[in-house]
Design an enzyme around this catalytic site. Sequence first.
Site, PDB file in Angstrom:
ATOM      1  N   HIS A 199       0.856  -1.189   0.000  1.00  0.00           N
ATOM      2  CA  HIS A 199       0.000   0.000   0.000  1.00  0.00           C
ATOM      3  C   HIS A 199       0.883   1.227   0.000  1.00  0.00           C
ATOM      4  CE1 HIS A 199      -3.155   2.820   1.094  1.00  0.00           C
ATOM      5  NE2 HIS A 199      -3.995   1.888   0.690  1.00  0.00           N
ATOM      6  N   ASP A 215      -8.019  -5.089  -0.082  1.00  0.00           N
ATOM      7  CA  ASP A 215      -8.528  -5.901  -1.191  1.00  0.00           C
ATOM      8  C   ASP A 215      -8.160  -7.370  -1.078  1.00  0.00           C
ATOM      9  OD1 ASP A 215      -9.809  -3.846  -2.558  1.00  0.00           O
ATOM     10  OD2 ASP A 215      -7.901  -3.119  -3.336  1.00  0.00           O
TER      11      ASP A 215
HETATM   12  N1  CMC Z   1       4.045  -7.594  -5.050  1.00  0.00           N
HETATM   13  C1  CMC Z   1       5.394  -7.612  -5.200  1.00  0.00           C
HETATM   14  N2  CMC Z   1       6.196  -6.535  -4.997  1.00  0.00           N
HETATM   15  C2  CMC Z   1       5.602  -5.395  -4.620  1.00  0.00           C
HETATM   16  C3  CMC Z   1       4.205  -5.306  -4.430  1.00  0.00           C
HETATM   17  C4  CMC Z   1       3.416  -6.458  -4.658  1.00  0.00           C
HETATM   18  N3  CMC Z   1       2.103  -6.428  -4.489  1.00  0.00           N
HETATM   19  N4  CMC Z   1       3.882  -4.038  -4.066  1.00  0.00           N
HETATM   20  C5  CMC Z   1       5.038  -3.354  -4.025  1.00  0.00           C
HETATM   21  N5  CMC Z   1       6.070  -4.174  -4.353  1.00  0.00           N
HETATM   22  C6  CMC Z   1       7.502  -3.814  -4.365  1.00  0.00           C
HETATM   23  C7  CMC Z   1       7.855  -2.997  -5.577  1.00  0.00           C
HETATM   24  O1  CMC Z   1       8.263  -3.830  -6.656  1.00  0.00           O
HETATM   25  C8  CMC Z   1       8.981  -2.139  -5.039  1.00  0.00           C
HETATM   26  O2  CMC Z   1      10.145  -2.955  -4.961  1.00  0.00           O
HETATM   27  P1  CMC Z   1      11.613  -2.286  -5.181  1.00  0.00           P
HETATM   28  O3  CMC Z   1      11.780  -1.304  -4.068  1.00  0.00           O
HETATM   29  O4  CMC Z   1      12.563  -3.437  -5.125  1.00  0.00           O
HETATM   30  O5  CMC Z   1      11.555  -1.641  -6.536  1.00  0.00           O
HETATM   31  C9  CMC Z   1       8.556  -1.850  -3.594  1.00  0.00           C
HETATM   32  O6  CMC Z   1       7.733  -2.966  -3.226  1.00  0.00           O
HETATM   33  C10 CMC Z   1       7.760  -0.552  -3.436  1.00  0.00           C
HETATM   34  O7  CMC Z   1       6.639  -0.597  -4.336  1.00  0.00           O
HETATM   35  P2  CMC Z   1       6.063   0.638  -5.141  1.00  0.00           P
HETATM   36  O8  CMC Z   1       5.358   0.150  -6.363  1.00  0.00           O
HETATM   37  O9  CMC Z   1       7.118   1.674  -5.301  1.00  0.00           O
HETATM   38  O10 CMC Z   1       5.025   1.192  -4.068  1.00  0.00           O
HETATM   39  P3  CMC Z   1       3.820   2.155  -4.373  1.00  0.00           P
HETATM   40  O11 CMC Z   1       3.524   2.865  -3.114  1.00  0.00           O
HETATM   41  O12 CMC Z   1       4.093   3.002  -5.584  1.00  0.00           O
HETATM   42  O13 CMC Z   1       2.626   1.164  -4.779  1.00  0.00           O
HETATM   43  C11 CMC Z   1       0.774  -0.280  -4.659  1.00  0.00           C
HETATM   44  C12 CMC Z   1       1.614   0.774  -3.924  1.00  0.00           C
HETATM   45  C13 CMC Z   1      -0.504  -0.534  -3.836  1.00  0.00           C
HETATM   46  C14 CMC Z   1       0.325   0.272  -6.024  1.00  0.00           C
HETATM   47  C15 CMC Z   1       1.597  -1.572  -4.819  1.00  0.00           C
HETATM   48  O14 CMC Z   1       1.952  -2.082  -3.553  1.00  0.00           O
HETATM   49  C16 CMC Z   1       0.870  -2.641  -5.630  1.00  0.00           C
HETATM   50  O15 CMC Z   1       0.925  -2.636  -6.852  1.00  0.00           O
HETATM   51  N6  CMC Z   1       0.127  -3.588  -4.944  1.00  0.00           N
HETATM   52  C17 CMC Z   1      -0.675  -4.569  -5.647  1.00  0.00           C
HETATM   53  C18 CMC Z   1      -1.987  -3.937  -6.077  1.00  0.00           C
HETATM   54  C19 CMC Z   1      -2.948  -3.732  -4.925  1.00  0.00           C
HETATM   55  O16 CMC Z   1      -3.151  -4.627  -4.095  1.00  0.00           O
HETATM   56  N7  CMC Z   1      -3.592  -2.541  -4.891  1.00  0.00           N
HETATM   57  C20 CMC Z   1      -4.615  -2.219  -3.881  1.00  0.00           C
HETATM   58  C21 CMC Z   1      -4.198  -1.103  -2.971  1.00  0.00           C
HETATM   59  S1  CMC Z   1      -5.294  -1.009  -1.535  1.00  0.00           S
HETATM   60  C22 CMC Z   1      -6.802  -0.485  -2.168  1.00  0.00           C
HETATM   61  C23 CMC Z   1      -6.799   0.954  -2.493  1.00  0.00           C
HETATM   62  O17 CMC Z   1      -6.924   1.766  -1.564  1.00  0.00           O
HETATM   63  O18 CMC Z   1      -6.671   1.256  -3.681  1.00  0.00           O
END
Ligand code: CMC
Length: 427
Positions: free
Chosen positions: A306, A363
């Site tokens: 998240h 989710d």
């Molecule tokens: N699976 C594997 N690796 C992950 C995941 C995941 N679900 N989420 C983040 N990472 C890794 C990412 O690859 C990165 O690694 P590194 O530092 O080595 O490059 C690190 O963790 C940080 O991730 P980020 O993408 O920079 O983090 P963000 O804050 O931009 O993204 C997120 C947050 C929710 C989009 C992401 O965690 C994600 O894609 N999760 C899966 C989709 C999901 O479940 N979304 C629902 C969010 S809750 C409902 C809502 O309020 O929308």
Amino acid sequence: MSKIATLEIDGNKFELPFIVGSENEGAVDISKLRDLSGVITIDPGYKNSGSCKSEVTFLDGELGILRYRGYSIEDLAEKGHFLEVSYLVIFGELPTAEELIQFENDIRKHTLVNEEMKNIIDGFPKTAHPMGVLSALTSALTAFNPKSVNVENEKEMYEAVCKTMGKFLVIATWTYRKSMGFPLNYYDNTKGYVENFMRLMFELPTGPYKADPIVVSALDKLFILHADHEQNCSTSTVRMVGSSHAGLFASISAGVSALWGPLHGGANQAVLEMLEEIHKDGGDTEKYLSKAKDKNDPFRLMGFGHRVYKNFDPRARIIKKAADEVLATLGVEDPILEIAKKLEVAALEDEYFKSRSLYPNVDFYSGIIYRALGIPTDMFTVMFAIGRLPGWIAQWKEMRENKEPIGRPRQVYVGYPLREFKSVDKR
Ligand code: CMC
């Protein structure tokens, strides 16, 4: 004494106001930075930027705290009901008994949707994703309710709020009825809001329908848990669109589109599809954990991670407990739930997930509970939208009442400098 932040650029110092929120969150106010210094800040994804001051929701991602208007999500989910919490989120205070009855009655006045809206639904193929149809229908409400577009006073605002709460629920369920080829249902004003949701979805003209009170109560709780989440992607979209003084329906329609994406609300559908895939593939959770960790594989563990929670998402904790209770009460045994539990335990012990503070989010378990309650998979994100509606409304209302300026970020241009046009024969 109020604090001041000092920014030094090439030896020139600029003093910037430092503001502190009611929960002691500090922020450097850069609203005059460009006027003072000629430079801007850059923050892709807005990871460090506050877009507004808001009184609606408090969230502490490190401690896993979520509160609407000062009330904890745990308390509200346990003791409140959805329309009561919607009133709180939108108007700022829990309603008195009279205010609540009035609010419910005023919503009921607006539960009939113009019959011509059905022509719009008819234009979609049955295979259309419900979120796309919902966004289009919400936008179409503008044309059928022109008086609720330019709200100019409190009375008009209240009317627009009740209208949106009344009609959005109906059109949300119509997206499902359309996909099934079922006749579109009407709201029954003698019944409750969440009970009506079940009726609107599942009652057929061929026989009587009685919504299961266990299901209604579980859904009510799920809607409460989704009611607001401060400046997330869809809410920021609603505020941004509304900041141009586009009406409430148009702004919410944009919010629906933003929510649809799999990184946001669309994750609940994606989680279930992922769990089904793992199940079909023999239930090997380790294989999928490895895929999620592999930087050359685009696969991500859906329902994990998240932007702001770097600890357990408090909503996920409540939903997990509710999922266990509902499944036990309804006598549902779901192998998908077992896979989810296995995956969660393995991920929480895994160094990759631990070091990045990746925990299950709202989710991860909501899809499992929706499935147990009989909600079709591609309606999951619509469920999120129904729950999030009061939050979108509250944030839009706050933005308009605070007379916030139009949202218009700047950029750092990194393209070509001035170039001379060459006619086509010289390129
Ligand atoms: N699976 C594997 N690796 C992950 C995941 C995941 N679900 N989420 C983040 N990472 C890794 C990412 O690859 C990165 O690694 P590194 O530092 O080595 O490059 C690190 O963790 C940080 O991730 P980020 O993408 O920079 O983090 P963000 O804050 O931009 O993204 C997120 C947050 C929710 C989009 C992401 O965690 C994600 O894609 N999760 C899966 C989709 C999901 O479940 N979304 C629902 C969010 S809750 C409902 C809502 O309020 O929308």
